[in-house]
Design an enzyme around this catalytic site. Sequence first.
Site, PDB file in Angstrom:
ATOM      1  CG  ASN A  27       0.043  -0.495   2.505  1.00  0.00           C
ATOM      2  OD1 ASN A  27       0.755  -0.130   2.872  1.00  0.00           O
ATOM      3  ND2 ASN A  27      -1.050  -0.156   3.615  1.00  0.00           N
ATOM      4  NE  ARG A  43       2.758   2.411  12.309  1.00  0.00           N
ATOM      5  CZ  ARG A  43       2.366   2.610  11.048  1.00  0.00           C
ATOM      6  NH1 ARG A  43       1.743   2.972   9.485  1.00  0.00           N
ATOM      7  NH2 ARG A  43       2.099   1.278  10.323  1.00  0.00           N
ATOM      8  CD  GLN A  64      -3.321   4.716  14.244  1.00  0.00           C
ATOM      9  OE1 GLN A  64      -2.915   5.584  13.793  1.00  0.00           O
ATOM     10  NE2 GLN A  64      -3.674   3.278  14.035  1.00  0.00           N
ATOM     11  CG  HIS A  77      -3.881   4.521   9.969  1.00  0.00           C
ATOM     12  ND1 HIS A  77      -2.710   3.901  10.788  1.00  0.00           N
ATOM     13  CD2 HIS A  77      -3.201   4.140   8.511  1.00  0.00           C
ATOM     14  CE1 HIS A  77      -1.581   3.410  10.138  1.00  0.00           C
ATOM     15  NE2 HIS A  77      -2.324   4.138   8.773  1.00  0.00           N
TER      16      HIS A  77
END
Length: 400
Positions: A147, A285, A314, A333
């Site tokens: 990705n 991050r 998260q 995210h």
Amino acid sequence: MAKVVCVLYDDPIDGYPQSYARDDLPEIKTYPGGQTLPTPKAVDFQAGTLLGSVSGELGLRSYLESLGHTLVVTSDKDGPDSVFEKELHDAEIVISQPFWPAYLTAERIARAPNLKLALTAGIGSDHVDLQAAIERGITVAEVTYCNSISVSEHVVMMILGLVRNYIPSYQWVVKGGWNIADCVTRSYDVEGMHVGTVAAGRIGLAVLRRLKPFDVHLHYFDRHRLSEEVEKELNLTWHATVEDMVKVCDVVTINCPLHPETENLFDEKMLSKMKRGAYLVNTARGKICDRDAIVRALESGQLAGYAGDVWFPQPAPRDHPWRTMPHHGMTPHISGTSLSAQTRYAAGTREILECWFEKRPIRDDYLIVDGGKLAGVGARSYSAGNATGGSEEAARFKIA
């Protein structure tokens, strides 16, 4: 037979999709640079469908159960009473995603004596205590490159959104207004700006390539300098330190891994070195930025805008200050979990599992920790250490 615990994010609030906006995906066979896409022997899913949520199961159930393995899929991952915590004790394999990470702390690893493989369906294994994995001889792998382009597209979108003041302008339309002056008082052109990336690996370099047609001045910092050929092709300026780069940039995008050397890299001191009114985009991050220092920089005007889709922990607690700070463009995210990306990382997860169960070598490109040491791409991208500290705060999201 193995027990596989897979932690995925929740289904859509109105239920798992029965149809999709598009009928197919473009065919892509190789990534930039020549690395091939995942090559499992087979897949049990339709490309372009929602695979990263609980009902999607990464398309793994029929494959694993046909081999006699047990698959547990859950989104309940935080706190001592979570399904993940209860199922971990006899799991051999844990599969998680950066978007909804199952934090494998040293304490959790100690409570999982059978754990042998921690697999990230996506890119980024910092939700695993890598030092603890090294000491226990646990293999850590991720689907490298699956990705990277997805994230680089998201970065460019966020840069344009911040600089052109897109989100507030859109909100005026939704509210029924036509407030042109309000929309443009914070709107500028990207053309001619100095844009720099912290790290120029797969994602950072893809961002630079996509920004070149905007007629901007491109800068980068990376401990592994790019070739002279690439620097000339993109007219890049390399900086020996992050501090040197941020001093001259109007826009800075963070594209480096999280490890002990990058944790809180963008603190009060680093932010003070940036040009007043610069923009900061972070799809790497959340822990690379000091949470409260970012808020103060936006409130003071040192930063003109901050956007990203990465938080710590998260999911972010409901009272996380990045939800309400001024001039932000935050999203959950999502940058690396488009339906296109899910097809690739689900296939990569299947490829890694096939190698594992058939006792074949996992691609070097996918290895982070193996044989009690950093390995493969992990040896080039990470430092041994722990970035999971404080992750228990994620439990506050479901309590609030």
